[in-house]
Design an enzyme around this catalytic site. Structure first.
Site, PDB file in Angstrom:
ATOM      1  N   LYS A   1      -2.050   4.108   1.014  1.00 60.82           N
ATOM      2  CA  LYS A   1      -0.780   4.028   1.745  1.00 60.82           C
ATOM      3  C   LYS A   1       0.032   5.262   1.116  1.00 60.82           C
ATOM      4  O   LYS A   1       0.180   5.704   1.573  1.00 60.82           O
ATOM      5  CB  LYS A   1      -0.074   3.062   0.713  1.00 60.82           C
ATOM      6  CG  LYS A   1      -0.378   1.382   1.449  1.00 60.82           C
ATOM      7  CD  LYS A   1       0.487   0.877   1.618  1.00 60.82           C
ATOM      8  CE  LYS A   1       0.237  -1.065   2.838  1.00 60.82           C
ATOM      9  NZ  LYS A   1      -0.409  -1.481   1.545  1.00 60.82           N
TER      10      LYS A   1
ATOM     11  N   GLU B   1       9.606  -1.138   1.935  1.00 63.19           N
ATOM     12  CA  GLU B   1       9.505  -2.747   1.753  1.00 63.19           C
ATOM     13  C   GLU B   1       8.051  -2.107   1.177  1.00 63.19           C
ATOM     14  O   GLU B   1       7.497  -1.441   1.787  1.00 63.19           O
ATOM     15  CB  GLU B   1       9.527  -3.691   2.827  1.00 63.19           C
ATOM     16  CG  GLU B   1       8.559  -3.688   4.029  1.00 63.19           C
ATOM     17  CD  GLU B   1       8.167  -1.621   4.601  1.00 63.19           C
ATOM     18  OE1 GLU B   1       9.537  -1.287   5.003  1.00 63.19           O
ATOM     19  OE2 GLU B   1       6.948  -1.086   4.429  1.00 63.19           O
TER      20      GLU B   1
ATOM     21  N   SER C   1      -9.906  -0.212   1.872  1.00 61.59           N
ATOM     22  CA  SER C   1      -8.719   0.558   1.821  1.00 61.59           C
ATOM     23  C   SER C   1      -8.075   0.983   0.626  1.00 61.59           C
ATOM     24  O   SER C   1      -6.719   1.928   0.323  1.00 61.59           O
ATOM     25  CB  SER C   1      -8.093  -0.449   2.761  1.00 61.59           C
ATOM     26  OG  SER C   1      -8.070  -1.570   2.394  1.00 61.59           O
TER      27      SER C   1
HETATM   28  C1  LIG Z   1      -1.391  -2.571   2.271  1.00 63.09           C
HETATM   29  C2  LIG Z   1      -3.087  -2.409   2.261  1.00 63.09           C
HETATM   30  C3  LIG Z   1      -3.518  -2.789   3.297  1.00 63.09           C
HETATM   31  C4  LIG Z   1      -2.822  -3.511   4.884  1.00 63.09           C
HETATM   32  O1  LIG Z   1      -2.173  -2.878   5.617  1.00 63.09           O
HETATM   33  P1  LIG Z   1      -2.875  -2.094   7.147  1.00 63.09           P
HETATM   34  O2  LIG Z   1      -1.617  -1.248   7.241  1.00 63.09           O
HETATM   35  O3  LIG Z   1      -3.181  -2.766   7.774  1.00 63.09           O
HETATM   36  O4  LIG Z   1      -3.534  -1.048   6.374  1.00 63.09           O
HETATM   37  C5  LIG Z   1      -4.456  -2.987   3.626  1.00 63.09           C
HETATM   38  N1  LIG Z   1      -5.577  -2.930   1.941  1.00 63.09           N
HETATM   39  C6  LIG Z   1      -5.069  -2.440   1.138  1.00 63.09           C
HETATM   40  C7  LIG Z   1      -5.645  -1.951   0.328  1.00 63.09           C
HETATM   41  C8  LIG Z   1      -3.600  -2.096   1.080  1.00 63.09           C
HETATM   42  O5  LIG Z   1      -2.550  -1.926  -0.005  1.00 63.09           O
END
Ligand SMILES: *Cc1c(COP(=O)(O)O)cnc(C)c1O
Length: 401
Positions: free
Chosen positions: A96, A118, A381
């Site tokens: 993010k 948000e 992610s």
């Molecule tokens: C917010 C988040 C997601 C999901 O958001 P996307 O916009 O689909 O990437 C996935 N993994 C983590 C670790 C997150 O913090």
């Protein structure tokens, strides 16, 4: 496989649209804010000074490039060669931050007095509060009251970073409600900058978020060539709103030999106990964009459910809707149980505790790559520290005994 011609896939014939999906379906009060944002984004995105500054912070502050790590133990177990794109190693622990650094640089150029956002899992809230603190801009984060409960460590982080955390108490008190309340605030305070955390919402957000996250796929593409001298056979990412996934996918969209897979929050299966928007939803307008959405029997947007707060959203990026319909990417629901199994497996086999969101991508890869002898990249992610206190292994264990 029925794949549409490249030009149709990658040319934005109408700005802000991906095929028929996308656009800006918003109350007139928002039009001017969005037009200003689009104007600034398209002015700066190819501006050398802006790009140099963005790259500087990605390198020195976020810690990029994130490694592409060969997960030897997992690979042996699965029977394919699996590389992990380590977005969990970024500053603040997820992908993010790539997006919030890009957006805060835009906000500064636009003279924003305040940043609002948000958040679902709290990861975007932390990334936003971090970027705001870095540049000394006041920050308000709207968060569903239920999410505040289940992600308390991130709430404490935001407060320490000097952000005000505002509970959203309408609806199911999760991400979709936080978006509504933040949008309401944005309409009343046009000199604020709305920092959107995923590839959703009205134009230009999907375009802008996709652009700032594309660094993931660019790096991964170079790194896999360096490590293996060739393209991967397949790539995987979890899909909440779709930003980490589109970040990785963009590096490989033009490579038709690369199969692209998205893992949705399958929850417990049926609507409304799922967050698998592309697998179980229908096309419709939701929170400013025309895309897929989870619907109830009356074809109204419904609530979602996933064990992963970051995937618990009934909408989805319009670009993913287009990639699904054009068959360039394939999306599968991954159940809570499968995600928890992958969360435990990766922790034990590789010494990497993944975010429960990311564990959905691991789970899908483990399933589809079983004894396939493929070369694959899975986007990790985020890191799972935020999930550890929930003792997910016991939660599922208790439930199934
Ligand atoms: C917010 C988040 C997601 C999901 O958001 P996307 O916009 O689909 O990437 C996935 N993994 C983590 C670790 C997150 O913090």
């Amino acid at each position: 496989m029925d794949v549409r011609p490249l030009t149709e896939l990658y040319t934005d014939i109408r700005p802000g649209y991906y095929g028929e999906y996308g656009g800006a379906y918003v109350p007139p009060a928002l039009n001017e804010n969005l037009a200003r944002l689009a104007e600034a984004f398209f002015r700066y995105k190819d501006d050398k000074e802006f790009q140099d500054e963005f790259i500087h912070y990605l390198k020195k502050y976020v810690g990029r490039p994130s490694p592409l790590y060969f997960a030897a133990n997992l690979s042996r177990k699965v029977g394919s060669r699996i590389y992990l794109k380590r977005e969990d190693l970024n500053h603040t622990g997820a992908h993010k931050i790539n997006n919030t650094i890009g957006q805060v640089l835009l906000a500064r150029r636009m003279g924003a007095k305040e940043i609002i956002a948000e958040t679902g899992a709290g990861q975007h809230g932390v990334a936003t509060a971090t970027a705001a603190a870095l540049f000394g801009i006041p920050c308000k984060v709207f968060m569903g009251a239920v999410d505040i409960e289940r992600q308390s460590a991130n709430v404490s982080r935001m407060k320490l970073l000097n952000a005000e955390v505002i509970p959203a108490t309408s609806g199911t008190q999760t991400l979709a409600d936080a978006v509504n309340e933040a949008l309401g605030y944005f309409i009343e305070h046009p000199d604020s900058f709305y920092m959107l955390g995923s590839q959703v919402g009205p134009h230009p957000y999907p375009n802008l978020v996709g652009y700032f996250q594309s660094v993931i796929g660019q790096e991964a593409r170079n790194q896999i060539f360096e490590a293996e001298g060739r393209l991967p056979d397949s790539i995987f990412a979890c899909v909440g709103g779709g930003s980490n996934a589109i970040g990785l996918f963009q590096g490989f969209l033009r490579d038709n030999s690369v199969q692209i897979f998205g893992a949705e929050g399958g929850g417990e299966g049926e609507v409304p106990r799922t967050a698998a928007t592309l697998s179980k939803g229908k096309a419709g307008v939701f929170q400013g964009t025309y895309s897929y959405c989870l619907m109830n029997e009356k074809d109204e947007p419904s609530t979602s459910y996933s064990i992963a707060a970051g995937l618990d959203y009934p909408g989805i990026s319009p670009q993913h809707a287009f990639l699904k319909d054009s068959h360039r990417a394939t999306y599968y629901p991954v159940s809570d149980q499968e995600a928890v199994d992958a969360y435990i497996t990766l922790s034990r086999m590789e010494g990497i505790i993944p975010a429960i969101e990311s564990a959905h991508a691991i789970a899908l890869a483990m399933k589809l790559l079983k004894d396939k002898n493929q070369l694959a990249i899975v986007n990790l992610s985020g890191r799972g520290d935020k999930d550890v206190e929930r003792k997910l292994e016991n939660f599922i264990y208790k439930k199934f005994v």
